[in-house]
Design a protein around this motif. Structure first.
Motif, PDB file in Angstrom:
ATOM      1  N   ASP B 129      69.665  66.674  83.825  1.00  0.00           N
ATOM      2  CA  ASP B 129      68.357  65.753  83.970  1.00  0.00           C
ATOM      3  C   ASP B 129      68.735  64.174  83.936  1.00  0.00           C
ATOM      4  O   ASP B 129      67.939  63.216  83.308  1.00  0.00           O
ATOM      5  N   ARG B 147      69.592  63.766  80.051  1.00  0.00           N
ATOM      6  CA  ARG B 147      68.376  62.823  80.133  1.00  0.00           C
ATOM      7  C   ARG B 147      68.818  61.532  80.165  1.00  0.00           C
ATOM      8  O   ARG B 147      67.651  60.712  79.897  1.00  0.00           O
ATOM      9  N   CYS B 148      70.044  61.079  79.995  1.00  0.00           N
ATOM     10  CA  CYS B 148      70.388  59.542  80.176  1.00  0.00           C
ATOM     11  C   CYS B 148      69.719  59.023  81.457  1.00  0.00           C
ATOM     12  O   CYS B 148      69.852  59.753  82.527  1.00  0.00           O
ATOM     13  N   GLN B 149      69.638  57.751  81.185  1.00  0.00           N
ATOM     14  CA  GLN B 149      69.144  56.981  82.564  1.00  0.00           C
ATOM     15  C   GLN B 149      70.131  55.795  82.755  1.00  0.00           C
ATOM     16  O   GLN B 149      70.194  54.825  81.616  1.00  0.00           O
ATOM     17  N   HIS B 164      72.800  62.408  74.466  1.00  0.00           N
ATOM     18  CA  HIS B 164      71.556  62.498  75.000  1.00  0.00           C
ATOM     19  C   HIS B 164      70.606  61.419  74.990  1.00  0.00           C
ATOM     20  O   HIS B 164      70.447  60.733  73.964  1.00  0.00           O
ATOM     21  N   ASP B 165      69.739  61.208  76.124  1.00  0.00           N
ATOM     22  CA  ASP B 165      68.558  60.327  76.168  1.00  0.00           C
ATOM     23  C   ASP B 165      69.013  58.857  75.768  1.00  0.00           C
ATOM     24  O   ASP B 165      68.490  58.008  74.929  1.00  0.00           O
ATOM     25  N   VAL B 167      69.158  55.020  77.356  1.00  0.00           N
ATOM     26  CA  VAL B 167      68.619  54.494  78.525  1.00  0.00           C
ATOM     27  C   VAL B 167      69.301  53.110  78.550  1.00  0.00           C
ATOM     28  O   VAL B 167      69.254  52.463  77.698  1.00  0.00           O
ATOM     29  N   GLY B 181      74.473  56.318  71.319  1.00  0.00           N
ATOM     30  CA  GLY B 181      73.558  57.198  71.046  1.00  0.00           C
ATOM     31  C   GLY B 181      74.335  58.446  70.181  1.00  0.00           C
ATOM     32  O   GLY B 181      73.633  59.595  69.874  1.00  0.00           O
ATOM     33  N   ARG B 202      66.169  57.160  70.192  1.00  0.00           N
ATOM     34  CA  ARG B 202      67.135  56.903  71.243  1.00  0.00           C
ATOM     35  C   ARG B 202      67.803  55.676  71.087  1.00  0.00           C
ATOM     36  O   ARG B 202      67.835  54.852  70.101  1.00  0.00           O
ATOM     37  N   ARG B 219      72.280  55.941  67.749  1.00  0.00           N
ATOM     38  CA  ARG B 219      70.729  56.278  68.286  1.00  0.00           C
ATOM     39  C   ARG B 219      69.782  56.247  66.906  1.00  0.00           C
ATOM     40  O   ARG B 219      70.328  56.195  65.685  1.00  0.00           O
ATOM     41  N   ASP B 224      63.841  54.003  68.020  1.00  0.00           N
ATOM     42  CA  ASP B 224      65.077  53.692  68.843  1.00  0.00           C
ATOM     43  C   ASP B 224      65.742  52.362  68.346  1.00  0.00           C
ATOM     44  O   ASP B 224      65.243  51.617  67.588  1.00  0.00           O
TER      45      ASP B 224
ATOM     46  N   PRO C  94      65.758  66.572  69.620  1.00  0.00           N
ATOM     47  CA  PRO C  94      65.818  66.861  71.054  1.00  0.00           C
ATOM     48  C   PRO C  94      67.113  67.157  71.599  1.00  0.00           C
ATOM     49  O   PRO C  94      67.319  67.377  72.878  1.00  0.00           O
TER      50      PRO C  94
END
Lengths: 341, 341, 341
Positions: B129, B147-149, B164-165, B167, B181, B202, B219, B224, C94
């Motif tokens: 993802d 889920r990183c963006q 993970h996660d 951004v 993170g 995050r 993180r 965040d 998560p």
């Protein structure tokens, strides 16, 4: 390279040292005077440990001729026993020796030049036009950028990163996590925002350079970042862009050298020392740990800064007075005037 | 992106600068005033280098109109020549440009969204993802967690790790060995033992953020960790959990920011400065190198701490007196009383 | 492991805590008192946040019985609410859970012993004779050297490096970029040049040890480097060869411990503290941030050094006086003599 056993006579011959005792004694390991067991060889480098000579169970000791009469057992006599220990240590090193060849999981550019004697580890990446010397080892998971040149017999441990155009000499030793040739920290400020400056210089290492784990050496902005022959850098050291370090310097963990600073040769920096940018330090400068250097150093010698630990209770009282130091000095001056008047 | 040659007229046009001289002069490189050879362009950013104008062999110089009369050769005139140099530097950057596409050795989750314009390097890992923007480059051996963006045109050098996660915004530049993170340092002590607290916040980076080699950004614990637009972090910097850094800050190598501290915008921190946790620093705070901040800073300005290097002999004498500072101050007070009495 | 939802009664039961309120309240998340929204549980660990109890929107709060009367809503009552939060945090983490098994892209020696319950991530490398415990996770891109032993349920995040012969206990948590077992910084100087000493000791970690991102722990020169049970090391920490750290110590980011130093148990070191080599620190030593320790510490307690940030203008005046401290002290002595005389 690793031998599980050596004859004492062969050890003395290899070290170019004088043997006192039976050459056929079998030596199977290396240890401190205190920890050695029969079959092992120990060494006396620091005279303050001489008291352990009486009790050691070592089968032989590397020792200076000047104190040889304090020990009655088998001895290997040389002026610098610590150097003897250093030399011998590699004979008993249990580190696995990498097999020559390119691991099938490595990704290697067709334009890279890799001799048969080199070892490229699993999951490594070798990019275009890299030139690798005889006997070089590139550890597992390392990434070597385009056009890098690695001198003969250099040893890169697992997970080392070289960006493009990094050049290292012969017999360098680069520890895991080190990053060489990463972009220097260069930005131009325009209307409050920072704009990145492409770092187009290189990183050049001499022969016999050691780079510690997770240490970073940035590429130059326009000119190169240059590390001299025989320089030893410990872990988590930061060398900024365009720094120039002279031959045979040693820098302990967490030392930081800011951009464009020039360090002479044979300098020794204690851990966590920090040198500001655009400075020049002469040869044979010794910094004790955590020293902060903000100006040129033109004379060889030992330099220090900071204050040592105290109980928090005492420190609080004194640290608050530091903020009054200038006013305290003026009050002393005033008192002196009054007493003279 | 890299050009081996540009016309001087095109350089002036690209920089939005005024040209003085022949537009057809061919420029093949960029260098300092001192090192430049014919065919290269140099720049004068720091007026103290103006003396090098007379001797430079550069074919042209980027220079401020205010000092243009000190140089008779071809010139590109603009108010901020250093910004001109920064802009032009990318035209002469020899760094290889990554080809678009996913390298066959990369391991990419079927649920990751990767546009055709992105480049995923050899041995990289892209987990479930992940969403990757246009033109993004993920360097060799990097690992991007679930889920990183990654915003458009962000550039990750080799061997970067995102848990993970994470951004990040557009045009971020993440250097080798950086870890974003990772779990913050959070533990509860119960009966003398430390119990780990899951870090469920995050890391969020704005646009145009630079993260240096081997720098770590943890993180958040619950909320965040947030890094503003245009922030530039050098190598081996530590950003703890829940830190918040305002836009356009620049932090040199080895800076450490402890947990939950909030830094304003446009701050500049010298190397190895350390800021304690749970503090608030306002905008435009400038720390000189190795400064220790243990309280809030509410006024913009330059702040410092520590003591500079001295010869070890002198330093020893003074450092021992630091432990007596409070008593020395009391003795001054006593003397003053006596003289008044 | 992760649950999106829990009944409040089950939470109290799991924490061994007393429930005040409706056991069927559905809890879907964890947050601070200030940030919590309905459906979430919060906690009050620091009494100075008690003022937020009145306004919190949390559906329940973990709170000490001693202040329970300050809150009228649903509550989970226990003496150490922060420990309750720590325990519960893992229920709402998560972070993806690694699937058991060996990823096909990993390179695993045939002689490594890996149970079915372990997870070996993509691009990882496991060398000869490694022994991996039940439920161990080796993250993507990690390299585990020959003969390492990883205790049950230890979790290695992506891109961790273990050199050969590293031994870690159960439930250790090793964060990305950490390097364990890299060569210690040991050289013998002979005629001005440094000669590397093979580092033939090991690194030994107890149970429940945390090692932060990009932290480095060097192998011993002859003996081992030893980290006790329950020790927690933050990011970018440097542990040199032959260091010995007692049980349940916690060291914040950028702490450095030089070679052969022995630290007692239950010590807490603030960020960027540095301890010199060959020292002994007793149990329960607490260093505030950036403390420089250059001598043994024989008494438990809080220790500090350095000076806090001041405006650069004030600091310049005072720092220059630091170089005169010994002479200032002598002048005070002189004044005292005159006044007594």
């Amino acid at each position: 390279m690793v031998k599980s056993s050596m004859r004492l006579g062969d050890i003395a011959a290899e070290l170019g040292a004088q043997l006192r005792g039976e050459p056929d004694i079998e030596i199977t390991g290396l240890a401190t005077l205190q920890a050695a067991t029969p079959g092992q060889i120990a060494f006396l480098a620091n005279p303050s440990y001489a008291r352990h000579l009486a009790d050691t169970r070592a089968s032989a000791v590397i020792i200076s001729p000047s104190v040889a009469d304090k020990f009655t057992g088998a001895a290997v006599l040389m002026d610098n026993p610590y150097f003897g220990y250093a030399t011998l240590s590699h004979r008993f090193d249990p580190a696995p020796v990498a097999a020559a060849g390119i691991h099938p999981s490595a990704v290697v550019s067709a334009s890279a030049r890799i001799p048969d004697s080199a070892s490229i580890g699993p999951q490594a990446v070798i990019e275009d036009d890299v030139v690798i010397g005889e006997g070089v080892v590139v550890g597992a998971g390392s990434v070597i950028g385009a056009r890098c040149q690695l001198g003969d017999y250099s040893l890169l441990r697992p997970r080392v990163t070289f960006a493009h155009d990094v050049v290292i000499g012969r017999r360098c030793h680069i520890l895991s996590g080190a990053v060489l040739g990463s972009d220097g920290f260069g930005f131009a400020n325009e209307k409050g925002a920072w704009h990145r400056i492409a770092q187009i210089g290189r990183v050049i290492l001499g022969d016999d350079v050691e780079v510690g784990a997770n240490t970073t050496i940035d590429r130059g902005a326009l000119d190169d970042t240059v590390i001299g022959n025989g320089v030893k850098l410990d872990n988590l050291v930061q060398i900024a862009h365009n720094v120039n370090i002279g031959d045979h310097c040693a820098m302990a963990g967490m030392v930081g050298i800011a951009g464009s600073t020039r360090i002479g040769s044979h300098c020794v920096f204690g851990g966590a020392s920090v040198v500001s940018g655009h400075l020049t330090l002469t040869d044979q400068v010794h910094l004790t740990g955590m020293t902060m250097v903000t100006g040129d150093i033109t004379e060889p010698g030992v330099y220090s800064s900071g204050t040592g630990a105290d109980t928090n209770r005492q420190w609080r009282k004194n640290a608050v007075r530091f903020r009054q130091l200038d006013s305290l000095a003026r009050r002393i001056k005033e008192l002196e005037k009054k007493l003279e008047g």
